[in-house]
Design a protein around this motif. Sequence first.
Motif, PDB file in Angstrom:
ATOM      1  N   LEU A  56     -20.927 -61.572  97.565  1.00 47.25           N
ATOM      2  CA  LEU A  56     -20.987 -60.845  98.830  1.00 47.25           C
ATOM      3  C   LEU A  56     -20.512 -59.437  98.550  1.00 47.25           C
ATOM      4  O   LEU A  56     -19.659 -59.220  97.700  1.00 47.25           O
ATOM      5  N   ILE A  73     -18.984 -69.254 101.317  1.00 45.21           N
ATOM      6  CA  ILE A  73     -18.919 -69.593 102.743  1.00 45.21           C
ATOM      7  C   ILE A  73     -17.467 -69.851 103.156  1.00 45.21           C
ATOM      8  O   ILE A  73     -16.997 -69.330 104.174  1.00 45.21           O
ATOM      9  N   VAL A  76     -15.316 -66.652 103.501  1.00 42.09           N
ATOM     10  CA  VAL A  76     -15.550 -65.910 104.743  1.00 42.09           C
ATOM     11  C   VAL A  76     -15.004 -66.684 105.940  1.00 42.09           C
ATOM     12  O   VAL A  76     -14.367 -66.103 106.823  1.00 42.09           O
ATOM     13  N   LYS A  77     -15.222 -67.985 105.973  1.00 41.08           N
ATOM     14  CA  LYS A  77     -14.727 -68.789 107.100  1.00 41.08           C
ATOM     15  C   LYS A  77     -13.206 -68.738 107.208  1.00 41.08           C
ATOM     16  O   LYS A  77     -12.667 -68.791 108.309  1.00 41.08           O
ATOM     17  N   LYS A  82     -14.022 -60.617 106.801  1.00 39.02           N
ATOM     18  CA  LYS A  82     -14.709 -60.965 108.046  1.00 39.02           C
ATOM     19  C   LYS A  82     -16.215 -60.835 107.862  1.00 39.02           C
ATOM     20  O   LYS A  82     -16.692 -59.924 107.186  1.00 39.02           O
ATOM     21  N   ARG A  83     -16.949 -61.726 108.471  1.00 38.44           N
ATOM     22  CA  ARG A  83     -18.407 -61.714 108.343  1.00 38.44           C
ATOM     23  C   ARG A  83     -18.993 -60.381 108.820  1.00 38.44           C
ATOM     24  O   ARG A  83     -19.974 -59.894 108.266  1.00 38.44           O
ATOM     25  N   ASP A  84     -18.378 -59.775 109.822  1.00 37.96           N
ATOM     26  CA  ASP A  84     -18.855 -58.476 110.326  1.00 37.96           C
ATOM     27  C   ASP A  84     -18.655 -57.342 109.318  1.00 37.96           C
ATOM     28  O   ASP A  84     -19.289 -56.301 109.438  1.00 37.96           O
ATOM     29  N   VAL A  86     -19.266 -57.673 106.101  1.00 43.53           N
ATOM     30  CA  VAL A  86     -20.135 -57.929 104.950  1.00 43.53           C
ATOM     31  C   VAL A  86     -21.450 -57.181 105.117  1.00 43.53           C
ATOM     32  O   VAL A  86     -22.125 -57.310 106.135  1.00 43.53           O
ATOM     33  N   PHE A  89     -25.007 -60.774 101.642  1.00 40.46           N
ATOM     34  CA  PHE A  89     -24.725 -61.987 100.888  1.00 40.46           C
ATOM     35  C   PHE A  89     -25.883 -62.153  99.915  1.00 40.46           C
ATOM     36  O   PHE A  89     -27.047 -62.011 100.311  1.00 40.46           O
ATOM     37  N   TRP A 149     -23.626 -72.369 107.483  1.00 39.04           N
ATOM     38  CA  TRP A 149     -22.509 -71.870 108.284  1.00 39.04           C
ATOM     39  C   TRP A 149     -22.082 -72.846 109.381  1.00 39.04           C
ATOM     40  O   TRP A 149     -21.102 -72.595 110.079  1.00 39.04           O
TER      41      TRP A 149
END
Length: 150
Positions: A56, A73, A76-77, A82-84, A86, A89, A149
């Motif tokens: 990522l 995964i 990030v979880k 934070k996914r925002d 990134v 991926f 996810w």
Amino acid sequence: MKPKNILSYTIGLISLLFLSVQACNSSAGPKPIRYGQDQCAYCKMTVSDARFGTQLVTKKGRAYNFDDVQCMIAFVKEGTVKRDDVAGFYLPDYSNDNELLPAEKMLLLKSESLKSPMRGNIAAFATEKDLAQARAQHTGDVLTWDDLWK
């Protein structure tokens, strides 16, 4: 300055600005993974199998490498990144030299016979044809990026 010199100076300045912008934009793509040397950012094992090594890249251009998509995964979880935050991926194309490609565009196969490092046992494919050929050899379930996810 003469008009001809001003024009040359302006063109040079615009070119330099363009190149600077291009350099900034290129930081969002995948970076080379040094297999056998880089550590998984999640489980700390050495990333050794190019068929399963994922990455990522953050919006700031920092790359995190993983030895299995499941580690990425989980990383990030758990909120480490934070996914925002990134920018992208990336998963390796299992059938074509393991080139890192955007995860959202990949077709995924989960099969116990794939034997990935952390036993996520998920391989990514760029084309339906490659997925079908692998599925004939490794029976399993076809997944989407969003399925991982859930």
